[in-house]
Design an enzyme around this catalytic site. Structure first.
Site, PDB file in Angstrom:
ATOM      1  N   GLY A  12       0.829  -1.214   0.000  1.00  0.00           N
ATOM      2  CA  GLY A  12       0.000   0.000   0.000  1.00  0.00           C
ATOM      3  C   GLY A  12       0.856   1.252   0.000  1.00  0.00           C
ATOM      4  N   ASP A  66      -2.296  -7.709  -5.624  1.00  0.00           N
ATOM      5  CA  ASP A  66      -3.469  -7.633  -4.751  1.00  0.00           C
ATOM      6  C   ASP A  66      -3.100  -8.442  -3.507  1.00  0.00           C
ATOM      7  OD1 ASP A  66      -5.763  -7.899  -3.318  1.00  0.00           O
ATOM      8  OD2 ASP A  66      -7.001  -8.602  -4.992  1.00  0.00           O
ATOM      9  N   VAL A  67      -2.840  -7.754  -2.407  1.00  0.00           N
ATOM     10  CA  VAL A  67      -2.316  -8.452  -1.216  1.00  0.00           C
ATOM     11  C   VAL A  67      -3.295  -9.461  -0.624  1.00  0.00           C
ATOM     12  CG1 VAL A  67      -0.581  -6.743  -0.506  1.00  0.00           C
ATOM     13  CG2 VAL A  67      -2.959  -6.497   0.276  1.00  0.00           C
ATOM     14  N   SER A 145      -5.133   0.057  13.651  1.00  0.00           N
ATOM     15  CA  SER A 145      -5.860   1.332  13.790  1.00  0.00           C
ATOM     16  C   SER A 145      -6.433   1.407  15.204  1.00  0.00           C
ATOM     17  CB  SER A 145      -7.016   1.385  12.794  1.00  0.00           C
ATOM     18  OG  SER A 145      -7.890   2.442  13.118  1.00  0.00           O
ATOM     19  N   TYR A 158     -14.157  -3.078   9.301  1.00  0.00           N
ATOM     20  CA  TYR A 158     -12.822  -2.466   9.444  1.00  0.00           C
ATOM     21  C   TYR A 158     -12.264  -2.712  10.854  1.00  0.00           C
ATOM     22  CZ  TYR A 158      -9.269   1.257   9.139  1.00  0.00           C
ATOM     23  OH  TYR A 158      -8.094   1.979   9.145  1.00  0.00           O
ATOM     24  N   ALA A 159     -13.111  -2.491  11.881  1.00  0.00           N
ATOM     25  CA  ALA A 159     -12.657  -2.672  13.271  1.00  0.00           C
ATOM     26  C   ALA A 159     -12.241  -4.122  13.516  1.00  0.00           C
ATOM     27  CB  ALA A 159     -13.765  -2.264  14.245  1.00  0.00           C
ATOM     28  N   ALA A 160     -13.037  -5.060  12.974  1.00  0.00           N
ATOM     29  CA  ALA A 160     -12.699  -6.487  13.162  1.00  0.00           C
ATOM     30  C   ALA A 160     -11.368  -6.811  12.484  1.00  0.00           C
ATOM     31  CB  ALA A 160     -13.814  -7.366  12.597  1.00  0.00           C
ATOM     32  N   LYS A 162      -8.873  -4.762  11.888  1.00  0.00           N
ATOM     33  CA  LYS A 162      -7.749  -4.101  12.564  1.00  0.00           C
ATOM     34  C   LYS A 162      -7.494  -4.720  13.950  1.00  0.00           C
ATOM     35  CE  LYS A 162      -6.663  -1.276   9.272  1.00  0.00           C
ATOM     36  NZ  LYS A 162      -5.373  -1.419   8.585  1.00  0.00           N
ATOM     37  N   ILE A 191      -5.339  10.263  10.757  1.00  0.00           N
ATOM     38  CA  ILE A 191      -4.186  10.804  10.042  1.00  0.00           C
ATOM     39  C   ILE A 191      -4.695  11.472   8.756  1.00  0.00           C
ATOM     40  CG2 ILE A 191      -1.934  10.207   9.020  1.00  0.00           C
ATOM     41  CD1 ILE A 191      -2.162   9.493  12.072  1.00  0.00           C
TER      42      ILE A 191
HETATM   43  P1  NAP Z   1      -4.719   5.166   1.344  1.00  0.00           P
HETATM   44  O1  NAP Z   1      -4.112   6.518   1.098  1.00  0.00           O
HETATM   45  O2  NAP Z   1      -6.071   4.857   0.808  1.00  0.00           O
HETATM   46  O3  NAP Z   1      -3.673   4.065   0.842  1.00  0.00           O
HETATM   47  C1  NAP Z   1      -3.997   2.719   0.801  1.00  0.00           C
HETATM   48  C2  NAP Z   1      -2.925   1.991   0.010  1.00  0.00           C
HETATM   49  O4  NAP Z   1      -3.243   0.611  -0.039  1.00  0.00           O
HETATM   50  C3  NAP Z   1      -2.817   2.471  -1.425  1.00  0.00           C
HETATM   51  O5  NAP Z   1      -1.452   2.460  -1.831  1.00  0.00           O
HETATM   52  C4  NAP Z   1      -3.600   1.413  -2.195  1.00  0.00           C
HETATM   53  O6  NAP Z   1      -3.170   1.370  -3.542  1.00  0.00           O
HETATM   54  C5  NAP Z   1      -3.220   0.168  -1.405  1.00  0.00           C
HETATM   55  N1  NAP Z   1      -4.154  -0.956  -1.566  1.00  0.00           N
HETATM   56  C6  NAP Z   1      -5.497  -0.956  -1.411  1.00  0.00           C
HETATM   57  N2  NAP Z   1      -5.995  -2.174  -1.647  1.00  0.00           N
HETATM   58  C7  NAP Z   1      -4.938  -2.970  -1.944  1.00  0.00           C
HETATM   59  C8  NAP Z   1      -4.795  -4.336  -2.299  1.00  0.00           C
HETATM   60  N3  NAP Z   1      -5.855  -5.171  -2.393  1.00  0.00           N
HETATM   61  N4  NAP Z   1      -3.568  -4.818  -2.554  1.00  0.00           N
HETATM   62  C9  NAP Z   1      -2.475  -4.014  -2.480  1.00  0.00           C
HETATM   63  N5  NAP Z   1      -2.539  -2.713  -2.152  1.00  0.00           N
HETATM   64  C10 NAP Z   1      -3.755  -2.200  -1.906  1.00  0.00           C
HETATM   65  O7  NAP Z   1      -4.818   4.847   2.912  1.00  0.00           O
HETATM   66  P2  NAP Z   1      -4.024   5.421   4.184  1.00  0.00           P
HETATM   67  O8  NAP Z   1      -4.910   6.362   4.872  1.00  0.00           O
HETATM   68  O9  NAP Z   1      -2.649   5.831   3.845  1.00  0.00           O
HETATM   69  O10 NAP Z   1      -4.001   4.106   5.095  1.00  0.00           O
HETATM   70  C11 NAP Z   1      -2.893   3.222   5.122  1.00  0.00           C
HETATM   71  C12 NAP Z   1      -3.115   2.188   6.233  1.00  0.00           C
HETATM   72  O11 NAP Z   1      -3.229   2.868   7.484  1.00  0.00           O
HETATM   73  C13 NAP Z   1      -4.387   1.368   6.074  1.00  0.00           C
HETATM   74  O12 NAP Z   1      -4.155   0.040   6.500  1.00  0.00           O
HETATM   75  C14 NAP Z   1      -5.351   2.056   7.012  1.00  0.00           C
HETATM   76  O13 NAP Z   1      -6.364   1.186   7.460  1.00  0.00           O
HETATM   77  C15 NAP Z   1      -4.426   2.474   8.131  1.00  0.00           C
HETATM   78  N6  NAP Z   1      -4.926   3.585   8.947  1.00  0.00           N
HETATM   79  C16 NAP Z   1      -5.164   4.795   8.376  1.00  0.00           C
HETATM   80  C17 NAP Z   1      -5.635   5.837   9.181  1.00  0.00           C
HETATM   81  C18 NAP Z   1      -5.898   7.205   8.617  1.00  0.00           C
HETATM   82  O14 NAP Z   1      -6.380   8.060   9.390  1.00  0.00           O
HETATM   83  N7  NAP Z   1      -5.623   7.497   7.375  1.00  0.00           N
HETATM   84  C19 NAP Z   1      -5.862   5.610  10.527  1.00  0.00           C
HETATM   85  C20 NAP Z   1      -5.607   4.358  11.067  1.00  0.00           C
HETATM   86  C21 NAP Z   1      -5.125   3.346  10.250  1.00  0.00           C
HETATM   87  P3  NAP Z   1      -4.100   0.858  -4.764  1.00  0.00           P
HETATM   88  O15 NAP Z   1      -5.436   1.516  -4.554  1.00  0.00           O
HETATM   89  O16 NAP Z   1      -3.396   1.254  -5.997  1.00  0.00           O
HETATM   90  O17 NAP Z   1      -4.161  -0.620  -4.605  1.00  0.00           O
END
Ligand code: NAP
Length: 250
Positions: A12, A66-67, A145, A158-160, A162, A191
């Protein structure tokens, strides 16, 4: 240069937190393999990483994976392993949301979130722990998260997923600690990324009111902790979940 000559895989990594982790790793001397589903976004991220390389020999590998699909992960991680020879660091960051109240949540949306956010971690770790065990060293960092700790209406899936990462992390840490592999999780709060841009403004205001540090986090706040957990500075830390949440969960 905390990661000089270390090889890292970051899932990601084409946007948000994952891209920032890749940047901080590159700035600290690592070679990185960045993973996402869209090659177009990965290529854009690669350009940004090339611009901040510390050494022209630092490698940046792109893989569209696709992970959630084990075979895809196995095949392409093995290609990365051929090129890097060994992997020092795995960051499981890829994640999605498909929010809805449970009454309205479709089965496919529950399943997809579990597959991308949680099953993916089985896939990547299953492939990577064997070479890490042989090397008798490694760092695995998964992005959970705060929602996995405190829950959130509209995010049962999502909660489950994480919360599942937390149990997975603690169990794997116990399985492979004797091989000098550290397994930890980061629980970010809110974030500033594409994911939180999509949140309702009222919900954001409400969240900020309850935050001791009174601001949303930045991707760098999370990436700096990932750097610490990936580096030799954290060699005696495993099985932990560390919050980067402005004091939201205490
Ligand atoms: P984001 O900007 O939407 O980035 C998500 C990344 O995951 C993208 O690079 C996306 O690329 C990739 N992705 C999605 N589905 C995928 C798949 N099936 N296989 C491989 N890659 C995939 O999200 P973010 O906010 O940076 O979040 C990153 C992580 O932090 C996530 O796990 C999220 O749950 C966690 N998190 C975020 C927050 C927040 O406030 N932002 C808070 C707590 C936790 P493609 O779409 O090109 O696949």
């Amino acid at each position: 240069m905390l990661l000089k000559n270390k090889n890292a895989i970051i899932t990601g990594a084409s946007s948000g937190i994952g891209k920032q982790i890749a940047k901080v790793f590159i700035q600290n001397g690592a070679n990185v393999a960045i993973i996402a589903t869209s090659m177009e976004r990965l290529s854009q991220a690669k350009k940004e990483l090339e611009d901040i390389k510390k050494d022209p020999n630092q490698k940046i590998i792109l893989k569209d994976i696709d992970v959630s699909a084990y075979k895809d992960v196995e095949e392409k991680f093995n290609e990365i392993l051929k090129e890097f020879v060994h992997i020092d660091i795995l960051v499981n960051n890829a994640g999605i949301t498909r929010d809805n109240l449970l009454l309205r949540m479709k089965e496919e949306d529950f399943d997809r979130v579990i597959a991308v956010n949680l099953k993916s971690i089985y896939n990547t770790c299953k492939v990577i722990i064997r070479p890490m065990m042989k090397a008798r060293k490694g760092k695995i960092i998964s992005i959970s998260s705060v929602i996995g700790q405190i829950g959130n209406a509209g995010q049962t899936n999502y909660a489950a997923s994480k919360a599942g990462i937390l149990g997975f992390t603690k169990s794997l840490a116990k399985e492979i600690g004797s091989r000098n592999i550290c397994v930890n999780a980061i629980a970010p709060g809110f974030i500033e990324t594409k994911m939180t841009d999509e949140l309702d403004e009222n919900l954001k205001k409400q969240m900020l009111q309850n935050l001791p540090l009174n601001r949303l986090g930045k991707t760098k706040d999370v990436a700096d902790l990932a750097l610490f957990l990936a580096s030799d500075m954290s060699d005696y830390i495993t099985g932990q979940v560390i919050n980067v949440d402005g004091g939201m969960v205490t």
